[in-house]
Design an enzyme around this catalytic site. Structure first.
Site: not given
Length: 267
Positions: A141, A65, A228, A192, A203, A198
């Site tokens: 949202h 990430e 990935y 999501h 994972r 997320n």
């Protein structure tokens, strides 16, 4: 008697599994059988493996990430090494991911059925001290398409879609656990449910399935980020989870090798 899974079909469309992937899953299952034969492992061995894997799992998941901590810096964060001032966001991400792993271990140890509360608690743990206003709360949202998957569903549909995901999982026991883990990860990311985190939750949830089935965790490496991303994008857009299943199977095989490699050094 070993469990026999449906290896001939793997995805939501009933596509035939790639023969090379089927061969890999059979090899992983053979390694798992070797590990099962050696169980129960000595307590000291399990403790050493747990610490080693928690560090690697945290480091690699956060690296996927964009977290820039090195492996040694991640270890320092998990060891609560003294640092000047408040901990950085990246150090908090390391500690929080470690805590989320511990929570996942509790779910697995208790053989708990996956619930929306589990999912929200994992999100709360990951965002603890980082974004308390969003931690554990579904998004309120709509969000545009970003990263691997198309534009997510309308925010108002999130609770119902999470419930549908949990219902799907409850009916998917005939799938091979690693293929099911890839499917679960994909379905979750497409929903999501949260404004952030997320993919890490996806994972972690996939590893709930992997570990419940008796495999050690699948730790996708930070250096495999491009692979990935590509695999997850393909799974989200086409429904074909074979590339993501392959990545999870390879990751599980590496962890199995770590376990099996410790057997000779066990007391």
């Amino acid at each position: 008697m070993a469990t026999v899974y449906n290896l001939a079909r793997h995805d939501r469309n009933g596509e035939f599994m790639n023969p090379s992937l089927q061969t890999l899953l059979q090899a992983v299952d053979a390694d798992k059988s070797r590990l099962d034969t050696a169980r129960p492992l000595p307590l000291h061995t399990l403790e050493v493996l747990r610490e080693q894997l928690t560090l690697g799992w945290t480091y690699h998941s956060n690296a996927l990430e964009g977290n820039t901590l090195t492996l040694s810096e991640t270890k320092d964060a998990l060891d609560a090494a003294a640092v000047a001032g408040e901990p950085s966001r990246e150090r908090l991400e390391a500690v929080n991911h470690r805590d989320a792993i511990r929570y996942v271990e509790d779910i697995v140890a208790g053989n708990e059925i996956l619930s929306a509360q589990h999912i929200q608690e994992i999100h709360r743990l990951l965002l603890k001290g980082i974004d308390e206003t969003q931690a554990g709360r579904y998004r309120e949202h709509n969000v545009p398409a970003a990263g691997a998957c198309p534009a997510p569903i309308d925010f108002s549909q999130v609770p119902a879609q999470v419930a549908a995901l949990i219902e799907w999982r409850a009916q998917a026991d005939k799938m091979h656990p690693l293929a099911r883990a890839a499917e679960l990860h994909t379905r979750f990311v497409k929903i999501h449910p949260f404004m952030g985190a997320n993919r890490p939750i996806g994972r972690l949830l996939s590893n709930v399935d992997v570990m419940k089935a008796g495999y050690p965790p699948a730790i996708i490496r930070g250096e495999d980020r491009a692979t990935y991303d590509y695999a997850l994008e393909g799974a989200c857009t086409t429904g074909d989870v074979s590339a993501l299943t392959l990545l999870i199977a390879e990751a599980t095989q590496r962890t199995l090798a770590t376990y099996l490699g410790r057997l000779g050094s066990s007391d």
